[in-house]
Motif scaffolding. Structure first.
Motif, PDB file in Angstrom:
ATOM      1  N   THR A 428       0.836  -1.198   0.000  1.00  0.00           N
ATOM      2  CA  THR A 428       0.000   0.000   0.000  1.00  0.00           C
ATOM      3  C   THR A 428       0.875   1.254   0.000  1.00  0.00           C
ATOM      4  O   THR A 428       1.954   1.271   0.597  1.00  0.00           O
ATOM      5  CB  THR A 428      -0.897   0.000   1.259  1.00  0.00           C
ATOM      6  OG1 THR A 428      -1.734  -1.162   1.237  1.00  0.00           O
ATOM      7  CG2 THR A 428      -1.762   1.244   1.331  1.00  0.00           C
ATOM      8  N   PHE A 430       1.481   4.599   1.577  1.00  0.00           N
ATOM      9  CA  PHE A 430       1.059   5.232   2.833  1.00  0.00           C
ATOM     10  C   PHE A 430       1.222   6.751   2.823  1.00  0.00           C
ATOM     11  O   PHE A 430       1.162   7.388   3.876  1.00  0.00           O
ATOM     12  CB  PHE A 430       1.831   4.620   4.003  1.00  0.00           C
ATOM     13  CG  PHE A 430       1.451   3.188   4.255  1.00  0.00           C
ATOM     14  CD1 PHE A 430       0.225   2.860   4.795  1.00  0.00           C
ATOM     15  CD2 PHE A 430       2.314   2.168   3.914  1.00  0.00           C
ATOM     16  CE1 PHE A 430      -0.138   1.538   4.999  1.00  0.00           C
ATOM     17  CE2 PHE A 430       1.972   0.843   4.112  1.00  0.00           C
ATOM     18  CZ  PHE A 430       0.739   0.532   4.656  1.00  0.00           C
ATOM     19  N   ASP A 448      -6.614  12.079  10.657  1.00  0.00           N
ATOM     20  CA  ASP A 448      -6.486  11.196   9.497  1.00  0.00           C
ATOM     21  C   ASP A 448      -6.243   9.757   9.928  1.00  0.00           C
ATOM     22  O   ASP A 448      -6.766   8.813   9.315  1.00  0.00           O
ATOM     23  CB  ASP A 448      -5.326  11.666   8.612  1.00  0.00           C
ATOM     24  CG  ASP A 448      -5.636  12.968   7.893  1.00  0.00           C
ATOM     25  OD1 ASP A 448      -6.808  13.389   7.907  1.00  0.00           O
ATOM     26  OD2 ASP A 448      -4.698  13.565   7.327  1.00  0.00           O
ATOM     27  N   LEU A 449      -5.452   9.580  10.982  1.00  0.00           N
ATOM     28  CA  LEU A 449      -5.175   8.222  11.458  1.00  0.00           C
ATOM     29  C   LEU A 449      -6.436   7.572  12.002  1.00  0.00           C
ATOM     30  O   LEU A 449      -6.718   6.392  11.712  1.00  0.00           O
ATOM     31  CB  LEU A 449      -4.088   8.253  12.528  1.00  0.00           C
ATOM     32  CG  LEU A 449      -3.721   6.892  13.130  1.00  0.00           C
ATOM     33  CD1 LEU A 449      -3.171   5.952  12.059  1.00  0.00           C
ATOM     34  CD2 LEU A 449      -2.703   7.046  14.261  1.00  0.00           C
ATOM     35  N   TRP A 452      -8.603   6.497   9.210  1.00  0.00           N
ATOM     36  CA  TRP A 452      -8.013   5.343   8.520  1.00  0.00           C
ATOM     37  C   TRP A 452      -8.249   4.053   9.299  1.00  0.00           C
ATOM     38  O   TRP A 452      -8.526   3.004   8.724  1.00  0.00           O
ATOM     39  CB  TRP A 452      -6.526   5.611   8.340  1.00  0.00           C
ATOM     40  CG  TRP A 452      -5.742   4.559   7.641  1.00  0.00           C
ATOM     41  CD1 TRP A 452      -5.738   4.274   6.306  1.00  0.00           C
ATOM     42  CD2 TRP A 452      -4.814   3.664   8.249  1.00  0.00           C
ATOM     43  NE1 TRP A 452      -4.860   3.248   6.031  1.00  0.00           N
ATOM     44  CE2 TRP A 452      -4.272   2.859   7.211  1.00  0.00           C
ATOM     45  CE3 TRP A 452      -4.364   3.458   9.549  1.00  0.00           C
ATOM     46  CZ2 TRP A 452      -3.325   1.875   7.445  1.00  0.00           C
ATOM     47  CZ3 TRP A 452      -3.427   2.482   9.784  1.00  0.00           C
ATOM     48  CH2 TRP A 452      -2.914   1.701   8.741  1.00  0.00           C
ATOM     49  N   ALA A 458     -10.849   5.053   3.911  1.00  0.00           N
ATOM     50  CA  ALA A 458     -10.057   6.240   4.252  1.00  0.00           C
ATOM     51  C   ALA A 458      -8.632   6.073   3.739  1.00  0.00           C
ATOM     52  O   ALA A 458      -8.067   4.983   3.768  1.00  0.00           O
ATOM     53  CB  ALA A 458     -10.056   6.452   5.760  1.00  0.00           C
ATOM     54  N   ARG A 459      -8.064   7.173   3.284  1.00  0.00           N
ATOM     55  CA  ARG A 459      -6.714   7.146   2.728  1.00  0.00           C
ATOM     56  C   ARG A 459      -5.741   7.810   3.690  1.00  0.00           C
ATOM     57  O   ARG A 459      -6.098   8.772   4.387  1.00  0.00           O
ATOM     58  CB  ARG A 459      -6.692   7.860   1.378  1.00  0.00           C
ATOM     59  CG  ARG A 459      -7.619   7.231   0.356  1.00  0.00           C
ATOM     60  CD  ARG A 459      -7.870   8.158  -0.825  1.00  0.00           C
ATOM     61  NE  ARG A 459      -6.655   8.428  -1.581  1.00  0.00           N
ATOM     62  CZ  ARG A 459      -6.594   9.285  -2.601  1.00  0.00           C
ATOM     63  NH1 ARG A 459      -7.684   9.952  -2.961  1.00  0.00           N
ATOM     64  NH2 ARG A 459      -5.462   9.468  -3.242  1.00  0.00           N
ATOM     65  N   PRO A 460      -4.500   7.347   3.720  1.00  0.00           N
ATOM     66  CA  PRO A 460      -3.490   8.023   4.534  1.00  0.00           C
ATOM     67  C   PRO A 460      -3.307   9.473   4.077  1.00  0.00           C
ATOM     68  O   PRO A 460      -3.611   9.826   2.929  1.00  0.00           O
ATOM     69  CB  PRO A 460      -2.223   7.203   4.289  1.00  0.00           C
ATOM     70  CG  PRO A 460      -2.717   5.863   3.863  1.00  0.00           C
ATOM     71  CD  PRO A 460      -3.963   6.133   3.081  1.00  0.00           C
ATOM     72  N   THR A 461      -2.804  10.290   4.947  1.00  0.00           N
ATOM     73  CA  THR A 461      -2.583  11.703   4.646  1.00  0.00           C
ATOM     74  C   THR A 461      -1.719  11.858   3.394  1.00  0.00           C
ATOM     75  O   THR A 461      -0.769  11.102   3.186  1.00  0.00           O
ATOM     76  CB  THR A 461      -1.870  12.377   5.837  1.00  0.00           C
ATOM     77  OG1 THR A 461      -2.600  12.100   7.033  1.00  0.00           O
ATOM     78  CG2 THR A 461      -1.774  13.886   5.633  1.00  0.00           C
ATOM     79  N   SER A 466      -6.029   3.716   0.014  1.00  0.00           N
ATOM     80  CA  SER A 466      -6.890   3.125   1.035  1.00  0.00           C
ATOM     81  C   SER A 466      -6.768   1.616   1.024  1.00  0.00           C
ATOM     82  O   SER A 466      -6.346   1.009   0.027  1.00  0.00           O
ATOM     83  CB  SER A 466      -8.352   3.518   0.795  1.00  0.00           C
ATOM     84  OG  SER A 466      -8.853   2.872  -0.367  1.00  0.00           O
TER      85      SER A 466
END
Length: 547
Positions: A428, A430, A448-449, A452, A458-461, A466
């Motif tokens: 993935t 990140f 954001d965490l 996720w 949800a996608r990492p910053t 995702s």
């Protein structure tokens, strides 16, 4: 206890099942084989045969067991049809005509086996090792006898009888003579019903995969109950003796259509444990441990006690008290059919350590793309040696990232194979979390965490990938590889998240299960994919090869 047989049947050809096995303690080393002829309608053992062979390879011993079993069946009824069941994928595939026979020691044995019955009268089926305990026990008894400087021999038969019993005894005497023709003096054949029950002899060392507890947390295994008729194992009890140097848990005997779950789960980590590496530590396991070495150009398929599958109608059950599985299909709802063919088996190898691994930092496909550390290279060498001993891998496919390509290159060089690159196996992305620890992400990007951890969408910053997107990518790669490698055993060298995703999808588990698996660096896991669309987890987070 099974009887010595019922004598020839007039008016219709009989149907037999031959189960055969062979092994070598050293490969090559002191070797032996065992075979049993069963009545296909009842599962009743009719004749047993075994022989100590001296120093030969596993494959030679397996072929010798097949040959002796076919000869014994022919002696019972030359007009019979025979279904052979063996846990040697090499022998089954070669005798079925799907694999070429290149080794000079195999060709004459295969030709002899093919000539016992006319063409079309013998069919072949691969079965899991746990379903071949009867023949395996006989092979080990023969090797144990050879180690004592003795011949394998059955107990003395009872006094001769007249009538049907006398006819049965005549059948068995003919089978004894036929199975031993052209074989060494150490071979013997015995009507199965005349054998005295006793403890199982120590099993030989051979390379077959075995389930292992996950490392890094409490492990729990689960297996569905097996019907008593299917769980019966001739004279062997319900626990199988260890077939490799390290211990293994007892396996229930299985009918050919039955699959028993051997899923070992890691500790259910807390959300905070996600840092163990949704990228570096979140995925991997094993079970390609210990299968016998196959011919160099055609490694045999992975053997393991099969994992539980979705309920289906049909199946195979054993005749009550027969101590063997009947070949005829009977109503047995809840188990799959025995004739789906060999699955595509993916042995999932997580790459060796990088400098970021022990620091538990996010390391995906959008970061620095680190190479293996010295520890990681040593781990790759160890897993390569372990897989070479097992001899089951037929192809190697890797993620395009440096750490997986390096790990795959070490293994492939040891196995004499090429490495294919598959982009769908990459880790993935990140995003802005690449290179950070979980605590650092929590401090810098708490909202954001949390999002996720709560949702696979949800996608990492910073535009990372995702878990939902990763899952779709891995599923597409899985389907592509299953189609390309049907019936074969393939090593996939990948990362934490993709490997956990393979396992999650096979189990039908929810996305949050990704946070509840512990996968060690350079660990092995295995998933099998069947022709009916089913999948079974066969192995999880095995690391014994690293010790």
């Amino acid at each position: 206890m099974a009887s010595a047989g019922t004598g020839p049947v007039t008016g219709a050809a009989r149907e037999f099942v031959v189960e055969a096995d062979g092994g070598s303690r050293g490969n090559p080393g002191p070797a032996g084989y065992g075979a049993v002829v069963l009545d296909a309608a009842t599962g009743e053992p009719l004749v047993e045969t075994a022989e100590y062979l001296g120093v030969v390879t596993n494959n030679v011993a397996e072929y010798r067991g097949l040959l002796a079993g076919l000869r014994a069946a022919y002696a019972l009824d030359p007009s019979a049809t025979v279904h052979v069941r063996m846990d040697s994928k090499l022998v089954v595939e070669q005798m079925s005509g799907r694999w070429k026979i290149k080794h000079p020691d195999m060709k004459p044995l295969a030709a002899q086996a093919a000539g016992v019955f006319p063409p079309g009268r013998v069919t072949y089926e691969w079965i899991p090792r746990a379903s071949n305990k009867h023949a395996d026990r006989l092979a080990n008894e023969a090797m144990d006898a050879g180690a004592r400087g003795e011949q394998w021999s059955p107990p003395a038969p009872p006094a001769r009888e007249t009538g049907a019993a006398g006819a049965a005894e005549a059948d068995v005497r003919a089978a004894r003579s036929a199975a031993s023709s052209g074989a060494g003096a150490a071979e013997a054949v015995v009507p199965a019903g005349e054998r005295a029950a006793g403890p199982v002899a120590p099993t030989r060392e051979r390379a077959a995969p075995e389930a292992a507890a996950a490392h890094g947390g409490p492990a729990s295994g689960s297996a569905p109950a097996v019907p008593a008729s299917a769980a019966a194992s001739s004279g062997a009890g319900t626990a199988e003796a260890a077939k490799s140097p390290r211990p293994r848990s007892a396996e229930p005997a299985q009918a050919p259509g039955e699959r028993v779950s051997e899923v070992t789960q890691g500790s259910a980590g807390q959300a905070g444990k996600a840092a163990q590496a949704p990228g570096e530590r979140v995925a991997e396991a094993d079970q390609a441990s210990g299968e016998r070495v196959a011919e160099a150009d055609q490694a045999s398929g992975e053997r393991v006690a099969e994992a539980a599958r979705a309920p289906r109608a049909g199946g195979v059950t054993a005749a009550p008290g027969s101590g063997a599985r009947a070949a005829g299909k009977t109503a047995a709802p809840g188990w799959g059919p025995p004739d789906m063919g060999a699955p595509a088996t993916f042995v999932l190898l997580r790459h060796g350590e990088t400098p970021l691994t022990p620091q538990k930092r996010f390391s995906g496909s959008g970061g620095s793309d680190p190479s293996l550390s010295a520890v990681g290279r040593e781990q790759a060498e160890k897993v390569a040696e372990g897989l070479a001993r097992r001899g089951t891998i037929q192809a190697v496919v890797a993620s395009p990232l440096a750490r997986t390509r390096e790990t795959a290159a070490v293994v492939a060089a040891r196995l004499g194979l090429e490495v294919e690159i598959e982009d769908g196996l990459r880790e993935t992305d990140f995003g802005a979390w690449e290179g950070l620890t979980f605590a650092e992400v929590r401090e810098r990007y708490p909202d954001d965490l949390n999002a996720w951890l709560a949702s696979p969408d949800a996608r990492p910053t910073g535009g990372g990938e995702s878990f939902a997107a990763t899952g779709a990518r891995v599923a597409a790669a899985r389907d592509k590889l299953v189609a390309a490698y049907a019936g074969r055993t393939v090593l996939l060298v990948s990362h934490v998240t993709p490997i956990k995703t393979f396992i999650r999808l096979a189990l039908g588990a929810p996305p949050e299960s990704l946070f509840r698996m512990e996968l060690s660096a350079a660990s092995l896991s295995a998933v099998a994919y069947y022709a009916d669309g089913g999948a079974s987890l066969r192995l999880f987070n095995e690391t014994s090869h690293l010790r």
